[in-house]
Design a protein around this motif. Structure first.
Motif, mmCIF file in Angstrom:
data_model
loop_
_atom_site.group_PDB
_atom_site.id
_atom_site.type_symbol
_atom_site.label_atom_id
_atom_site.label_comp_id
_atom_site.label_asym_id
_atom_site.label_seq_id
_atom_site.Cartn_x
_atom_site.Cartn_y
_atom_site.Cartn_z
ATOM 1 N N PHE A 13 -12.569 -11.325 1.885
ATOM 2 C CA PHE A 13 -13.713 -11.543 1.801
ATOM 3 C C PHE A 13 -13.864 -12.454 1.211
ATOM 4 N N ASP A 14 -14.541 -14.198 1.693
ATOM 5 C CA ASP A 14 -14.561 -15.513 0.622
ATOM 6 C C ASP A 14 -15.675 -14.749 -0.800
ATOM 7 N N GLU A 15 -15.317 -14.806 -1.925
ATOM 8 C CA GLU A 15 -16.244 -14.725 -3.223
ATOM 9 C C GLU A 15 -17.546 -15.536 -2.998
ATOM 10 N N ALA A 16 -17.601 -16.293 -2.818
ATOM 11 C CA ALA A 16 -18.367 -17.225 -3.027
ATOM 12 C C ALA A 16 -19.324 -17.063 -2.294
ATOM 13 N N SER A 17 -19.755 -16.708 -0.631
ATOM 14 C CA SER A 17 -20.964 -16.444 -0.049
ATOM 15 C C SER A 17 -20.530 -14.776 -0.060
ATOM 16 N N ASP A 18 -20.054 -14.195 -0.334
ATOM 17 C CA ASP A 18 -19.677 -12.846 0.030
ATOM 18 C C ASP A 18 -19.733 -12.744 1.801
ATOM 19 N N ASN A 19 -19.582 -13.498 1.975
ATOM 20 C CA ASN A 19 -18.742 -13.661 3.888
ATOM 21 C C ASN A 19 -17.962 -12.977 3.880
ATOM 22 N N LEU A 20 -17.780 -11.696 5.311
ATOM 23 C CA LEU A 20 -16.010 -11.188 5.840
ATOM 24 C C LEU A 20 -15.207 -12.394 6.305
ATOM 25 N N VAL A 21 -13.849 -13.000 5.796
ATOM 26 C CA VAL A 21 -13.176 -13.840 6.503
ATOM 27 C C VAL A 21 -12.507 -13.568 7.642
ATOM 28 N N TYR A 22 -11.871 -12.461 7.784
ATOM 29 C CA TYR A 22 -11.453 -11.663 8.565
ATOM 30 C C TYR A 22 -11.101 -10.913 8.391
ATOM 31 N N ALA A 23 -10.835 -9.276 8.970
ATOM 32 C CA ALA A 23 -10.373 -8.037 9.196
ATOM 33 C C ALA A 23 -9.492 -7.381 9.703
ATOM 34 N N LEU A 24 -8.253 -7.176 9.615
ATOM 35 C CA LEU A 24 -7.438 -5.955 10.551
ATOM 36 C C LEU A 24 -6.431 -5.238 10.257
ATOM 37 N N ARG A 25 -6.312 -3.926 10.986
ATOM 38 C CA ARG A 25 -5.594 -3.139 10.539
ATOM 39 C C ARG A 25 -4.180 -3.229 10.322
ATOM 40 N N ILE A 26 -3.513 -3.198 9.417
ATOM 41 C CA ILE A 26 -1.932 -3.683 9.700
ATOM 42 C C ILE A 26 -0.979 -2.745 9.886
ATOM 43 N N GLN A 27 0.084 -3.322 10.082
ATOM 44 C CA GLN A 27 1.353 -2.250 10.570
ATOM 45 C C GLN A 27 2.121 -2.459 10.178
ATOM 46 N N GLY A 28 1.719 -0.911 9.419
ATOM 47 C CA GLY A 28 3.632 -0.800 8.251
ATOM 48 C C GLY A 28 2.101 -0.948 7.178
ATOM 49 N N ASN A 29 3.035 -0.640 5.010
ATOM 50 C CA ASN A 29 1.999 -0.771 4.206
ATOM 51 C C ASN A 29 2.462 -1.817 3.507
ATOM 52 N N SER A 30 2.819 -2.957 4.279
ATOM 53 C CA SER A 30 2.678 -4.503 3.101
ATOM 54 C C SER A 30 2.241 -5.475 3.955
ATOM 55 N N TYR A 31 1.518 -6.667 3.640
ATOM 56 C CA TYR A 31 1.294 -7.256 4.815
ATOM 57 C C TYR A 31 0.435 -8.997 3.260
ATOM 58 N N VAL B 217 1.208 -1.059 0.340
ATOM 59 C CA VAL B 217 -0.178 0.200 0.157
ATOM 60 C C VAL B 217 1.101 1.247 -0.120
ATOM 61 N N LYS B 218 0.596 1.756 -0.871
ATOM 62 C CA LYS B 218 1.322 3.606 -0.976
ATOM 63 C C LYS B 218 0.234 4.207 -0.794
ATOM 64 N N GLY B 219 0.598 5.306 -0.129
ATOM 65 C CA GLY B 219 -0.108 6.525 0.343
ATOM 66 C C GLY B 219 -1.000 6.659 1.419
ATOM 67 N N LEU B 220 -1.086 5.400 2.224
ATOM 68 C CA LEU B 220 -2.616 5.210 3.933
ATOM 69 C C LEU B 220 -1.601 4.463 4.353
ATOM 70 N N ASN B 221 -1.499 4.670 5.651
ATOM 71 C CA ASN B 221 -0.574 4.560 6.819
ATOM 72 C C ASN B 221 -1.564 3.190 8.001
ATOM 73 N N ASN B 222 -1.020 2.547 7.928
ATOM 74 C CA ASN B 222 -1.654 1.376 8.677
ATOM 75 C C ASN B 222 -2.763 1.351 8.721
ATOM 76 N N PRO B 223 -3.237 0.883 6.841
ATOM 77 C CA PRO B 223 -4.478 0.482 6.514
ATOM 78 C C PRO B 223 -4.976 -0.282 7.258
ATOM 79 N N VAL B 224 -6.599 -0.951 7.196
ATOM 80 C CA VAL B 224 -8.277 -2.007 7.727
ATOM 81 C C VAL B 224 -7.522 -2.681 6.577
ATOM 82 N N VAL B 225 -6.734 -4.061 6.283
ATOM 83 C CA VAL B 225 -7.573 -5.092 4.977
ATOM 84 C C VAL B 225 -8.427 -5.809 5.728
ATOM 85 N N LYS B 226 -9.557 -6.258 4.814
ATOM 86 C CA LYS B 226 -10.217 -6.912 4.522
ATOM 87 C C LYS B 226 -10.405 -7.752 3.468
#
Length: 82
Positions: free
Chosen positions: A24-42, A13-22
């Motif tokens: 989703f399983d596309e088959a069900s559109d259910n959220l698998v997990y979400a977290l705010r990463i530390q830094g700019n890569s995950y 990620v460029k241009g946003l510090n510590n973004p939230v990454v969500k």
């Protein structure tokens, strides 16, 4: 205590510090997990062989990017610029 069966491509990620990454399983559109990463890569672990939708952004700002059809077989990093 779950063990991942694989990983999605690295998110850079460029241009946003510590973004939230969500993830989703596309088959069900259910959220698998979400977290705010530390830094700019995950590198997201996954626990089921499926296609995934990834949303990257900040809930405090109206800034979100979405990537669909992502699988562990994808080798190129996901580059997200804000």
């Amino acid at each position: 205590g779950r063990e991942p069966i694989g990983y999605l491509p690295e998110i850079i990620v460029k241009g946003l510090n510590n973004p939230v990454v969500k993830i989703f399983d596309e088959a069900s559109d259910n959220l698998v997990y979400a977290l705010r990463i530390q830094g700019n890569s995950y590198t997201p672990p996954i626990y089921k062989d499926s296609r995934y939708k990834i949303r990257i952004g900040d809930p405090d700002l109206p800034k979100w990017r979405e990537f669909t059809g992502v699988t562990p077989a994808d080798k190129q990093p996901i580059r997200c610029r804000f």
